[in-house]
Design a protein around this motif. Structure first.
Motif, short mmCIF file in Angstrom:
data_model
loop_
_atom_site.label_atom_id
_atom_site.label_comp_id
_atom_site.label_asym_id
_atom_site.label_seq_id
_atom_site.Cartn_x
_atom_site.Cartn_y
_atom_site.Cartn_z
N GLU A 34 20.86 -15.46 30.17
CA GLU A 34 19.86 -14.46 30.52
C GLU A 34 19.35 -14.81 31.91
O GLU A 34 19.43 -15.96 32.34
CB GLU A 34 18.73 -14.37 29.50
N GLU A 35 18.85 -13.82 32.62
CA GLU A 35 18.37 -14.05 33.98
C GLU A 35 17.24 -15.09 33.96
O GLU A 35 16.39 -15.07 33.09
CB GLU A 35 17.84 -12.74 34.58
N ALA A 36 17.26 -15.97 34.94
CA ALA A 36 16.22 -16.99 35.06
C ALA A 36 15.08 -16.45 35.93
O ALA A 36 15.28 -15.54 36.73
CB ALA A 36 16.82 -18.25 35.69
N PHE A 37 13.89 -17.02 35.77
CA PHE A 37 12.73 -16.69 36.60
C PHE A 37 12.96 -17.33 37.96
O PHE A 37 13.09 -18.54 38.07
CB PHE A 37 11.46 -17.23 35.94
N LYS A 38 13.05 -16.50 38.98
CA LYS A 38 13.39 -16.99 40.33
C LYS A 38 12.32 -17.93 40.89
O LYS A 38 11.14 -17.73 40.71
CB LYS A 38 13.54 -15.81 41.29
N ILE A 39 12.79 -18.96 41.60
CA ILE A 39 11.90 -19.89 42.30
C ILE A 39 12.08 -19.63 43.79
O ILE A 39 13.19 -19.76 44.31
CB ILE A 39 12.25 -21.36 41.98
#
Length: 164
Positions: A34-39
């Motif tokens: 699943e898409e990760a929370f962007k840093i």
């Protein structure tokens, strides 16, 4: 005489046509992609944080880290959540793989040293290679895959599940 102490268990997975392996004892779990929370301002291979049972786990695109093309997620894409032992701590990290195959034993005498030439990535990442099914399985040395600076980046307070 083959004893279990002469064997180690590995999780095998693919990046494109290449087959890789990591020691089973560092793999905590295998999750659907699943898409990760962007840093913001992270290196290109750092996809971001993934929530794994209440812990923010940095997730990397191993294809990019190894100099291959960016992962294009498919229904087979998985994230291996791993706890990698480093010098003075354990780094929790998610690695994106195109497909995860199986847990398989390799005998220590099957594991050959990393070749110095003819590979597309620096051989320092390679703990060894195993000949199998007419090809090779590359065993990744996870601790040397990431530099000290990278492991420091990946263990920022935000990556440990604390509020930023």
């Amino acid at each position: 005489m083959a004893t279990s102490s002469l064997e180690s268990q590995f999780v095998t997975f693919s990046l494109g046509e290449e087959v890789f392996a990591v020691p089973v004892e560092v793999v905590r779990e295998i999750l659907d992609y699943e898409e990760a929370f962007k840093i913001p301002n992270g290196p290109d291979y750092l996809l971001g944080l993934r929530d794994v049972r209440g812990q923010g786990v940095p997730t990397i695109d191993l294809r990019l880290k190894l100099g291959l093309s960016k992962t294009v997620p498919t229904p087979h894409t998985r994230v291996l959540v791993m706890d990698i032992p480093l010098e003075n701590r354990t780094l929790s990290l998610g690695l994106v793989a195109d497909r995860v195959f199986e847990v398989t034993p390799f005998r220590r005498d099957q594991i050959e040293a990393a070749p110095d030439i003819g590979v597309r990535w620096r051989s320092g990442y390679i703990a060894g290679v195993v000949r199998r099914d007419g090809g090779f399985v590359v065993i990744i040395d996870l601790a040397s895959l990431l530099s000290r600076e990278e492991t420091a980046l990946l263990t920022l307070p935000g990556a440990a599940g604390h509020a930023a």
